[in-house]
Every structure is written in C-alpha cells, then in structure tokens.
Design a protein around this motif. Structure first.
Motif, PDB file in Angstrom:
ATOM      1  N   LEU A 489      -5.636   8.644  -1.104  1.00 52.88           N
ATOM      2  CA  LEU A 489      -4.349   8.328  -0.891  1.00 52.88           C
ATOM      3  C   LEU A 489      -4.050   6.841  -0.784  1.00 52.88           C
ATOM      4  O   LEU A 489      -4.872   6.297   0.209  1.00 52.88           O
ATOM      5  CB  LEU A 489      -3.888   9.279   0.073  1.00 52.88           C
ATOM      6  CG  LEU A 489      -3.839  10.762  -0.126  1.00 52.88           C
ATOM      7  CD1 LEU A 489      -2.931  11.459   0.872  1.00 52.88           C
ATOM      8  CD2 LEU A 489      -3.375  11.007  -1.426  1.00 52.88           C
ATOM      9  N   PRO A 490      -3.477   6.235  -1.064  1.00 50.25           N
ATOM     10  CA  PRO A 490      -2.994   4.768  -0.661  1.00 50.25           C
ATOM     11  C   PRO A 490      -2.418   4.716   0.711  1.00 50.25           C
ATOM     12  O   PRO A 490      -1.839   5.673   1.309  1.00 50.25           O
ATOM     13  CB  PRO A 490      -1.913   4.318  -1.818  1.00 50.25           C
ATOM     14  CG  PRO A 490      -1.200   5.691  -2.129  1.00 50.25           C
ATOM     15  CD  PRO A 490      -2.290   6.771  -2.067  1.00 50.25           C
ATOM     16  N   MET A 491      -3.207   3.507   1.335  1.00 49.25           N
ATOM     17  CA  MET A 491      -2.739   3.336   2.543  1.00 49.25           C
ATOM     18  C   MET A 491      -1.763   1.947   2.841  1.00 49.25           C
ATOM     19  O   MET A 491      -2.139   1.152   2.268  1.00 49.25           O
ATOM     20  CB  MET A 491      -3.981   3.204   3.422  1.00 49.25           C
ATOM     21  CG  MET A 491      -5.029   4.534   3.343  1.00 49.25           C
ATOM     22  SD  MET A 491      -6.336   4.150   4.083  1.00 49.25           S
ATOM     23  CE  MET A 491      -6.106   3.783   5.816  1.00 49.25           C
ATOM     24  N   THR A 492      -1.246   1.804   3.964  1.00 48.11           N
ATOM     25  CA  THR A 492      -0.281   0.805   4.405  1.00 48.11           C
ATOM     26  C   THR A 492      -1.391  -0.071   5.128  1.00 48.11           C
ATOM     27  O   THR A 492      -2.419   0.331   5.380  1.00 48.11           O
ATOM     28  CB  THR A 492       0.798   0.940   5.337  1.00 48.11           C
ATOM     29  OG1 THR A 492       0.353   1.499   6.520  1.00 48.11           O
ATOM     30  CG2 THR A 492       1.415   2.321   4.545  1.00 48.11           C
ATOM     31  N   PRO A 493      -1.071  -1.460   5.259  1.00 46.33           N
ATOM     32  CA  PRO A 493      -1.974  -2.391   6.028  1.00 46.33           C
ATOM     33  C   PRO A 493      -2.230  -1.710   7.410  1.00 46.33           C
ATOM     34  O   PRO A 493      -3.314  -2.231   7.930  1.00 46.33           O
ATOM     35  CB  PRO A 493      -1.226  -3.587   6.058  1.00 46.33           C
ATOM     36  CG  PRO A 493      -0.182  -3.653   4.710  1.00 46.33           C
ATOM     37  CD  PRO A 493       0.029  -2.280   4.574  1.00 46.33           C
ATOM     38  N   THR A 494      -1.315  -0.813   7.920  1.00 42.42           N
ATOM     39  CA  THR A 494      -1.650  -0.190   9.280  1.00 42.42           C
ATOM     40  C   THR A 494      -2.433   0.828   9.375  1.00 42.42           C
ATOM     41  O   THR A 494      -2.697   1.659  10.178  1.00 42.42           O
ATOM     42  CB  THR A 494      -0.348   0.105   9.932  1.00 42.42           C
ATOM     43  OG1 THR A 494       0.622   0.926   9.020  1.00 42.42           O
ATOM     44  CG2 THR A 494       0.426  -1.325  10.167  1.00 42.42           C
ATOM     45  N   GLY A 495      -2.984   1.435   8.022  1.00 42.74           N
ATOM     46  CA  GLY A 495      -3.793   2.507   7.916  1.00 42.74           C
ATOM     47  C   GLY A 495      -3.080   3.959   7.636  1.00 42.74           C
ATOM     48  O   GLY A 495      -3.731   4.990   7.588  1.00 42.74           O
ATOM     49  N   LYS A 496      -1.601   4.131   7.543  1.00 37.59           N
ATOM     50  CA  LYS A 496      -1.061   5.025   7.360  1.00 37.59           C
ATOM     51  C   LYS A 496      -1.174   5.201   5.773  1.00 37.59           C
ATOM     52  O   LYS A 496      -1.140   4.353   5.072  1.00 37.59           O
ATOM     53  CB  LYS A 496       0.525   4.932   7.823  1.00 37.59           C
ATOM     54  CG  LYS A 496       0.496   4.897   9.303  1.00 37.59           C
ATOM     55  CD  LYS A 496       2.174   4.573   9.490  1.00 37.59           C
ATOM     56  CE  LYS A 496       2.382   4.356  10.982  1.00 37.59           C
ATOM     57  NZ  LYS A 496       3.908   4.249  11.478  1.00 37.59           N
ATOM     58  N   VAL A 497      -0.571   6.429   5.624  1.00 36.47           N
ATOM     59  CA  VAL A 497      -0.450   6.997   3.978  1.00 36.47           C
ATOM     60  C   VAL A 497       0.904   6.273   3.478  1.00 36.47           C
ATOM     61  O   VAL A 497       1.848   6.215   4.035  1.00 36.47           O
ATOM     62  CB  VAL A 497      -0.335   8.355   3.766  1.00 36.47           C
ATOM     63  CG1 VAL A 497       0.293   8.584   2.517  1.00 36.47           C
ATOM     64  CG2 VAL A 497      -1.592   9.289   4.048  1.00 36.47           C
ATOM     65  N   CYS A 498       0.621   5.463   2.298  1.00 42.15           N
ATOM     66  CA  CYS A 498       1.908   4.783   2.048  1.00 42.15           C
ATOM     67  C   CYS A 498       2.555   5.664   1.223  1.00 42.15           C
ATOM     68  O   CYS A 498       2.261   5.802  -0.152  1.00 42.15           O
ATOM     69  CB  CYS A 498       1.455   3.529   1.314  1.00 42.15           C
ATOM     70  SG  CYS A 498       2.969   2.480   0.722  1.00 42.15           S
ATOM     71  N   ARG A 499       3.696   6.015   1.433  1.00 40.05           N
ATOM     72  CA  ARG A 499       4.481   6.948   0.824  1.00 40.05           C
ATOM     73  C   ARG A 499       5.180   6.517  -0.492  1.00 40.05           C
ATOM     74  O   ARG A 499       5.688   7.135  -1.330  1.00 40.05           O
ATOM     75  CB  ARG A 499       5.359   7.790   1.896  1.00 40.05           C
ATOM     76  CG  ARG A 499       4.658   8.784   2.715  1.00 40.05           C
ATOM     77  CD  ARG A 499       5.578   9.430   3.627  1.00 40.05           C
ATOM     78  NE  ARG A 499       4.495   9.966   4.878  1.00 40.05           N
ATOM     79  CZ  ARG A 499       3.723  11.059   4.825  1.00 40.05           C
ATOM     80  NH1 ARG A 499       3.823  11.615   3.513  1.00 40.05           N
ATOM     81  NH2 ARG A 499       2.985  11.612   5.765  1.00 40.05           N
ATOM     82  N   ARG A 500       5.729   5.394  -0.171  1.00 43.32           N
ATOM     83  CA  ARG A 500       6.245   4.235  -1.106  1.00 43.32           C
ATOM     84  C   ARG A 500       5.706   4.379  -2.391  1.00 43.32           C
ATOM     85  O   ARG A 500       6.068   4.710  -3.747  1.00 43.32           O
ATOM     86  CB  ARG A 500       6.896   3.286  -0.757  1.00 43.32           C
ATOM     87  CG  ARG A 500       8.036   3.156   0.178  1.00 43.32           C
ATOM     88  CD  ARG A 500       8.730   1.851   0.243  1.00 43.32           C
ATOM     89  NE  ARG A 500       7.859   0.878   1.146  1.00 43.32           N
ATOM     90  CZ  ARG A 500       7.976  -0.591   1.341  1.00 43.32           C
ATOM     91  NH1 ARG A 500       8.976  -1.111   0.712  1.00 43.32           N
ATOM     92  NH2 ARG A 500       7.091  -1.203   1.896  1.00 43.32           N
ATOM     93  N   THR A 501       4.353   4.153  -2.341  1.00 38.73           N
ATOM     94  CA  THR A 501       3.443   3.802  -3.182  1.00 38.73           C
ATOM     95  C   THR A 501       3.133   5.029  -3.976  1.00 38.73           C
ATOM     96  O   THR A 501       3.126   5.279  -5.151  1.00 38.73           O
ATOM     97  CB  THR A 501       1.930   3.242  -2.981  1.00 38.73           C
ATOM     98  OG1 THR A 501       2.350   2.026  -2.307  1.00 38.73           O
ATOM     99  CG2 THR A 501       0.888   3.117  -4.143  1.00 38.73           C
TER     100      THR A 501
END
Length: 521
Positions: A489-501
């Motif tokens: 799953l794609p991640m944001t720079p802070t390590g969360k799942v990037c839901r927008r992507t």
C-alpha cells in the motif's frame, strides 16, 4: 499571547493565559524552553548515549558540542530569535542537531516530513520561513536560502550563545501528514511540548528512566516529535533513529541497542512483525502505535513475535492524546477530553459525539490559517478534533472514527474503517485499506485495497465478500464492490497509508468482479 516573527508571521495562543499559568503552577509544564532543558540533560549525564543511528552512537557531550557549532553557523547566516527555520533532512544525527540548534538560537523549528519541491514551497511560504536546512537531495524551492549542515559546521565561528526564550513562545510547527488534504501546520509552545507531550511519552515508560526510544516514524512528523524535543530535550533519554524506515535494519538496531520502546505507525509495526528476523528481545517494554487504526491481527502478531505489550495511542498534530497504557483514560496533565454535540454542549457518558480536547498539550494555533482556527478552535481554548468518540461511566475513551470519513453509497453511509478492519483479518491479507470510488448511479462505492501475505494467494472479490458475510456478519450494503490488489500500500512521508493515492489508483484500475453477484443497488 501574540507572537510575531521577524518576517511578519503572527501566531496567537487560543488558550487563556490564566489556564497556561495554572498548568505551570501545578508543575504540568516546566516553564523552561527546550534548548535549556537539553543543555541541563547534557550537563547532568554527558557520557550517556543521546542519539543512535545506523552510523553509530553520539553522546550528550558530543551532541551538545555539535549543536553549539551549528547554532553559531545559523547566527552567522543571519538567523536568530523570532525566525522560522525549515528542516528538510532525513532522520539521523544531523536532523537531531539541526532541530536543537534552531531552538538554541531562539528560532522556531519547522521539520518537513515531505521534502518534495511543491510541499516545501507551500510550507515555507505560508510560514514565512527565513531559512531552510537541507541537503543535496532537497529540490531548491523558491524562497529562503538553503543551508547545508556541512556549510553550517564550516561557518566562521561567531556568537553561539543560547537565546533567552519564553517557554510560552512557539518552539515547533507540526505538519500534518496531508493524507486527506493539503498539510496543515500547527504551532506548539515549548511548554506544550516539554509539558503535555513529554508527560504522555513518560507515561508509556512503565519502568525506570532513562528511556531508550526507537522512533520509526519520521522525526519531522507529529508522532515523530516523540524524538528530538521529547526524548532528547525534555526527558534526557536515548533516541534511536533511521534515515528512512527499513524493517530489516530496524530489527538489527533493536537487537544491538536494546530500545525500551519502539514508536511506529501500524504499517511499520506490521512489517516488523512479518519480518523473518522478528523475535522477542530483552529490554523491550512496549511497541507504541499511533497515526492510524491498529488492526487487532497486527497487534496480536506484534505481541506474539516480540513478547511485549502493544500500546495504542490516539493522538494527532491538533493536540489530543489518550492511550491504552493509561486504560484509555484522558490525563488532564496532558489534555482533558470531552464529547460534544453539534451545538457544543457536553454529551453524557455513553453518548457519542465529537472529541474535544484541552490541556497542557494544546497547541497555540494553526499557522497562517485563520479559517482552520475558526473551524476547529472553540472558546476557552478547546480543540475540535473532527473525530467521533464516546466516554464511558469510568471515563474511558473509545474512538469511533472520523466525522467526515464515510463512503456515501446512494445516501447510505459506510465507515471505511469498520470494513477495512474486517478485511485485514482475512488470513491471506497482510494490509488493507478501504476507499471510495465514484459511481454514476450511487455517487460512491467502496473499494477494498489489499496486499496479500507472503506466499498466500490474494482472495478475489467474491471470496472476500463471502468471508465478510459468513465470518463477520457484515451486512450486504457494506460489502466492498471493487478490489485492488497491490504489492504494497502506498504510504505518506509520515508512514501512514496514503488514501488519496489509493483513491486515485482504485478509481482508475479497480473493476468490480462478477457484477451479477457483488454489485448491489
């Protein structure tokens, strides 16, 4: 309190001054700035390990000496009190030195989790930053001059004396992950970090100090603030860090340096537990999860592999915190929590509503965003979190999810969090997230995005729907109507799942499977 930077940025404390004084009088806030606290720690135990990264160990005496050199370099570059200074460095000793040096000259640190040129332009421009500490990997944004650590260390020695800073002044600007919108910036005072935020981290310890905290989350993130300003400056512990998250390297560092606590978002903890080298380690008191919902299968895998408790933290950059180590009971020395109805009145125990928070941890304000202050700050300093929750008769908090994070399927509201927790429990699924995809008929439909476990075959949509119905009794209208299988799953720079992507990928690629049996109206 109204603070104005040399470049004209205005930050106003929305908490009444009398409350701030009361918290200081109670001893909930130290009344001293973070740079002063750091120097006190360095003088008290100069030979203790301050920072450990893959390159080695730095003691408090060595760290303090480096901070003095870099702070002198910042002053030589014309930076000082009442400036905002961006920091765009990967996690490591340099990032620690840079933040402490910025605080030492009386400036406000703005650590940036996402170092892309677009995000840097936005954050530096809105904060009116006077300088940016970065490296060669930082794309040169228009705006403040880029200063490298090499240049700062090589500057002609000048005045490196610490600035006299009021603990009520801003110390750090927290940046949200930007997983749902443009990143928000939230200004925190020295007292709010060294008081409220440090008290919540100290409450996780459940053992003798000093702590040895391995912060997997980026140091520039809100969760990552448990690193430099809290672990090093406020608590005088040992901080373990990586330039970027790598499960194998993290496990090797854990085996060698024996942290007491490991801080990571659920995705990071899942990848640690799934790694072949994961095993119980002496000295490890707890894994600490925050930043997103921690699925029970992930928590169970962590407990089984590492043989220690998993502490879940409900917290955000907006200034709220509660964690399972305290029985999910809010600590007024960190922040009090109440449940409010739409009109702002307090809901009684057992009734759900919006979570509001107020306490020593409460930030000053949003940065350059009066619209956010108007929307989320209430009279008396209370912060509206945008989350739904309920307090029981014993004062324990249960978080029910985001107020606005729903999928609207023809007028029927579906909670993606509820469904993705059940999807993640499937034996062949390693990670799961549920996002909306547009639909001409119903407006939105729910898409399940999954990564399969190593060696397992990913279920198709019909199999997944059958599992959710038969094993968990999920009603038909809540079943995912599209499935997207990804290697990670794609991640944001802070390590969360990037839901927008994920939403973009799902809308473009995910297709309903066997529509005669899984599409519902």
């Amino acid at each position: 309190m109204r603070w104005v930077s040399r470049s004209g940025l205005v930050l106003t404390d929305h908490v009444p001054a009398a409350l701030r004084r009361e918290w200081r009088d109670r001893g909930w806030c130290p009344g001293r700035d973070l740079a002063t606290l750091f120097r006190e720690r360095a003088q008290a135990h100069p030979d203790q390990a301050a920072v450990i990264d893959p390159a080695g160990t730095v003691t408090y005496a060595e760290l303090a000496a480096d901070v003095r050199v870099v702070s002198a370099g910042l002053r030589a570059a014309g930076l000082g009190e009442r400036d905002v200074v961006g920091i765009a460095l990967p996690g490591g000793v340099d990032a620690v030195v840079a933040e402490l040096a910025v605080l030492t000259i009386g400036a406000v640190a703005l650590p940036v989790p996402d170092r892309s040129a677009r995000t840097l332009r936005s954050l530096l421009g809105r904060s009116r930053a006077a300088g940016l500490i970065g490296d060669a990997a930082v794309a040169g944004p228009a705006g403040p001059v880029l200063l490298t650590m090499t240049e700062l260390r090589a500057a002609t020695p000048g005045r490196g004396e610490p600035a006299a800073v009021d603990a009520a002044w801003p110390a750090r600007i927290m940046v949200s992950s930007g997983s749902e919108a443009e990143p928000k910036m939230v200004a925190y005072s020295h007292d709010a970090i060294a008081g409220g935020r440090a008290r919540y981290v100290r409450a996780l310890a459940a053992g003798p100090e000093p702590v040895r905290n391995f912060v997997l989350a980026p140091l520039a993130s809100s969760f990552g603030s448990a690193g430099v300003p809290v672990t090093v400056a406020a608590l005088g512990g040992t901080l373990l860090v990586q330039p970027r998250f790598d499960a194998g390297q993290a496990l090797r560092m854990m085996a060698e340096h024996r942290p007491t606590h490991v801080f990571g978002v659920p995705t990071m903890l899942r990848r640690l537990a799934a790694h072949p080298a994961a095993t119980a380690m002496s000295g490890l008191r707890a894994l600490v999860a925050s930043g997103d919902v921690l699925p029970e299968p992930v928590a169970r895998a962590c407990r089984d592999r590492f043989g220690c408790p998993v502490i879940t933290v409900y917290g955000s950059s907006d200034g709220v915190n509660c964690h399972s180590a305290a029985g999910n009971r809010p600590d007024p020395a960190v922040c009090a929590i109440r449940i409010a109805g739409p009109d702002g009145t307090t809901r009684p125990a057992g009734e759900a509503g919006e979570i509001w928070a107020l306490g020593p941890m409460t930030p000053l304000c949003y940065v350059a965003a009066p619209d956010l202050d108007a929307r989320y700050r209430r009279p008396g300093g209370w912060v509206r979190t945008g989350d739904r929750g309920v307090l029981d008769e014993q004062g324990r908090l249960t978080v029910l999810g985001r107020l606005r994070r729903v999928v609207n399927r023809g007028g029927y509201k579906i909670s993606p969090v509820e469904v993705e927790e059940l999807v993640a429990a499937h034996p062949a699924v390693a990670e799961a997230a549920c996002v909306p995809i547009p639909d001409d008929d119903l407006g939105e439909r729910l898409c399940a995005c999954i990564t399969p476990r190593p060696g397992a075959r990913a279920p198709d949509l019909a199999e997944l729907s059958g599992y959710l119905r038969q094993r968990h009794g999920l009603e038909s209208r809540k079943l995912p109507e599209a499935l997207l299988v990804l290697p990670e799953l794609p991640m944001t720079p802070t390590g969360k799942v990037c839901r927008r992507t994920l939403t973009t990928h799902a809308a473009a690629q995910a297709a309903p499977s066997q529509p005669s049996t899984v599409r519902r109206s």
